[in-house]
Write an enzyme that holds these catalytic residues in place. Structure first.
Site, PDB file in Angstrom:
ATOM      1  N   GLY A  72       0.834  -1.209   0.000  1.00 24.79           N
ATOM      2  CA  GLY A  72       0.000   0.000   0.000  1.00 24.79           C
ATOM      3  C   GLY A  72       0.862   1.251   0.000  1.00 24.79           C
ATOM      4  O   GLY A  72       0.540   2.254  -0.651  1.00 24.79           O
ATOM      5  N   THR A  73       1.957   1.192   0.707  1.00 29.39           N
ATOM      6  CA  THR A  73       2.862   2.337   0.792  1.00 29.39           C
ATOM      7  C   THR A  73       3.387   2.719  -0.593  1.00 29.39           C
ATOM      8  O   THR A  73       3.457   3.903  -0.939  1.00 29.39           O
ATOM      9  CB  THR A  73       4.034   2.019   1.747  1.00 29.39           C
ATOM     10  OG1 THR A  73       3.489   1.725   3.044  1.00 29.39           O
ATOM     11  CG2 THR A  73       5.001   3.183   1.856  1.00 29.39           C
ATOM     12  N   GLN A 180      -7.480   1.019   4.370  1.00 30.07           N
ATOM     13  CA  GLN A 180      -8.333   0.502   5.449  1.00 30.07           C
ATOM     14  C   GLN A 180      -9.750   0.214   4.965  1.00 30.07           C
ATOM     15  O   GLN A 180     -10.451  -0.604   5.563  1.00 30.07           O
ATOM     16  CB  GLN A 180      -8.385   1.500   6.615  1.00 30.07           C
ATOM     17  CG  GLN A 180      -7.095   1.615   7.412  1.00 30.07           C
ATOM     18  CD  GLN A 180      -6.769   0.365   8.226  1.00 30.07           C
ATOM     19  OE1 GLN A 180      -7.641  -0.404   8.605  1.00 30.07           O
ATOM     20  NE2 GLN A 180      -5.486   0.163   8.489  1.00 30.07           N
ATOM     21  N   HIS A 202      -2.667  -7.126   2.693  1.00 27.64           N
ATOM     22  CA  HIS A 202      -2.591  -7.700   4.046  1.00 27.64           C
ATOM     23  C   HIS A 202      -3.570  -7.076   5.024  1.00 27.64           C
ATOM     24  O   HIS A 202      -3.695  -7.524   6.157  1.00 27.64           O
ATOM     25  CB  HIS A 202      -1.158  -7.671   4.587  1.00 27.64           C
ATOM     26  CG  HIS A 202      -0.658  -6.337   5.047  1.00 27.64           C
ATOM     27  ND1 HIS A 202      -0.647  -5.974   6.375  1.00 27.64           N
ATOM     28  CD2 HIS A 202      -0.145  -5.286   4.370  1.00 27.64           C
ATOM     29  CE1 HIS A 202      -0.129  -4.759   6.487  1.00 27.64           C
ATOM     30  NE2 HIS A 202       0.169  -4.313   5.281  1.00 27.64           N
ATOM     31  N   THR A 238       9.588  -7.757 -11.766  1.00 30.76           N
ATOM     32  CA  THR A 238       8.900  -9.009 -12.071  1.00 30.76           C
ATOM     33  C   THR A 238       7.667  -9.171 -11.195  1.00 30.76           C
ATOM     34  O   THR A 238       7.729  -8.953  -9.988  1.00 30.76           O
ATOM     35  CB  THR A 238       9.869 -10.195 -11.862  1.00 30.76           C
ATOM     36  OG1 THR A 238      10.987  -9.996 -12.723  1.00 30.76           O
ATOM     37  CG2 THR A 238       9.209 -11.526 -12.177  1.00 30.76           C
ATOM     38  N   CYS A 328       2.797   1.853  12.457  1.00 27.83           N
ATOM     39  CA  CYS A 328       3.880   2.458  11.700  1.00 27.83           C
ATOM     40  C   CYS A 328       4.580   3.555  12.486  1.00 27.83           C
ATOM     41  O   CYS A 328       5.630   4.022  12.101  1.00 27.83           O
ATOM     42  CB  CYS A 328       3.354   3.008  10.394  1.00 27.83           C
ATOM     43  SG  CYS A 328       2.322   1.815   9.564  1.00 27.83           S
TER      44      CYS A 328
END
Ligand SMILES: *Cc1c(COP(=O)(O)O)cnc(C)c1O
Length: 390
Positions: A72-73, A180, A202, A238, A328
């Site tokens: 996501g980052t 979220q 995740h 890849t 985080c």
């Protein structure tokens, strides 16, 4: 592991069994590089293409609008930096909010070092960005508005459709960090109208290290990860075939039971909130009080006169895993930017805990956690000089 209750689903979720099974063949048997021109490559390419279609279907997009990323980052970095690089000639002003995840917030901070100007919109006492404030902040040189769909600490669901309409009325692109929200709230990108949207596997029972960026067809966007011609020459590297298959399987599964799962986790959360508020004094329930305007799994409290870290430590000893806010930033001892932004005083913000429920939690988990929390808070307050002086 001994008795353990996991109440930190906003940090990450366990991988779904179904996703795990779907991923397995792509590690050792069908391991081909999807870009290779042979049978191994074709197998991989087919899996990637089917997965892309599933993810697109889950959010109302076309398969050609989904780009896989490493998390996501990365999707957030791409949306913000890609726009800054692509449209930097048009203007160098970006608008975001004070309560964004670090993936957006620190990316904007970094761009400020390179000549971009960023407006960080304030939020109200429940974490909502105001459409009027957004409109006032837009300038002729604004190139991007990036506002998160749902907050990871206090669960606030932002009025994305309305905010996006305002940005578009002024010809400004709109991105939302939906990490979220995806799998927890049903939405349709065409209905929302957004130009870009980030997600992460995740957070919806998919594998770690897998994300995606929705990029509206026709939108010109600079690359973030340069390299080969993968992802239709938009993102080098890849393809992570097992990760992609796991992400698609998990999202398809989450969407198929979304309403039931959301109602179930919300019922656990509501029971928890009710019991905590009934049994513990001197606390703040952070985020929207209207439960329909917050993520179904989120509860966040500030316990006055004591430290969140001490509460977490005691809960951990009792086999309960919660969080002092965002995973985080919890390594730092700075109070949460989100909590300060909604007006929680610094001292009180230090006593904050986030509980995020998941579909494998039970009523027994809730009741045991309340019991442990009540006794922990009582014990810590008895030892707290601040509490005795109040
Ligand atoms: C977890 C999270 C991210 C980061 O996603 P990763 O896949 O862990 O990099 C970004 N934004 C929000 C709101 C999150 O909750």
């Amino acid at each position: 592991m001994e008795k353990s209750i996991y109440l930190d689903h906003a940090a990450t979720t366990p991988l779904s069994e179904k996703a795990f099974e779907a991923m397995k063949p792509y590690f050792c048997e069908m391991f081909g590089n999807p870009n290779s021109q042979h049978v191994y490559g074709r197998e991989g390419a087919k899996a990637v293409s089917e997965s892309r279609a599933k993810i697109a279907a889950a959010i109302g997009a076309k398969p050609s609008e989904i780009y896989f990323t490493s998390c996501g980052t990365e999707a957030d970095n791409w949306a913000v930096k890609g726009t800054a690089w692509q449209y930097g000639d048009k203007g160098k002003h970006i608008i975001t909010s004070m309560i964004e995840h670090p993936a957006i917030y620190t990316t904007c901070k970094q761009l400020e070092k390179y000549g971009y100007e960023v407006t960080y919109l304030p939020v109200d006492g429940e974490g909502f960005v105001s459409p009027e404030e957004l409109e006032k902040a837009i300038r002729p040189d604004t190139i991007l508005v990036s506002i998160m769909f749902a907050n990871n600490e206090i669960g606030t669901i932002e009025p994305i459709k309305r905010l996006c309409e305002i940005a578009h009325a002024h010809g400004v692109l709109f991105h939302t960090d939906a990490v979220q929200a995806t799998g927890a709230i049903r939405y349709d990108v065409k209905d929302l109208g957004v130009d870009m949207l980030s997600m992460s596997a995740h957070k919806f029972y998919g594998p770690k290290g897998m994300g995606a960026l929705y990029l509206r067809n026709g939108l010109k966007m600079e690359k973030f990860i340069t390299g080969g011609e993968q992802e239709r020459a938009h993102r080098g590297g890849t393809s992570n075939t097992p990760g992609i298959v796991g992400m698609a399987t998990a999202l398809e599964e989450a969407m198929s039971t979304l309403e039931q799962d959301a109602a179930y986790v919300a019922s656990l959360r509501d029971r928890f909130v009710e019991k905590v508020l009934a049994n513990i004094d001197d606390i703040l329930f952070n985020g929207p009080k209207d439960m329909s305007k917050r993520l179904p799994n989120n509860a966040n409290f500030s316990f006055r006169y004591i430290e969140g870290e001490s509460i977490l430590f005691s809960l951990d000893l009792a086999g309960i895993s919660a969080s002092s806010g965002s995973a985080c930033s919890s390594a730092s001892l700075d109070p949460s930017r989100t909590l300060l932004s909604i007006g929680v005083p610094v001292g009180t913000a230090h006593g904050s805990i986030r509980f995020t429920f998941g579909k494998h939690n039970t009523i027994e988990d809730v009741d045991y956690t309340v019991e442990q929390l009540v006794s922990t808070v009582k014990r810590l307050r008895e030892m707290s000089p601040l509490y005795h002086k109040k």
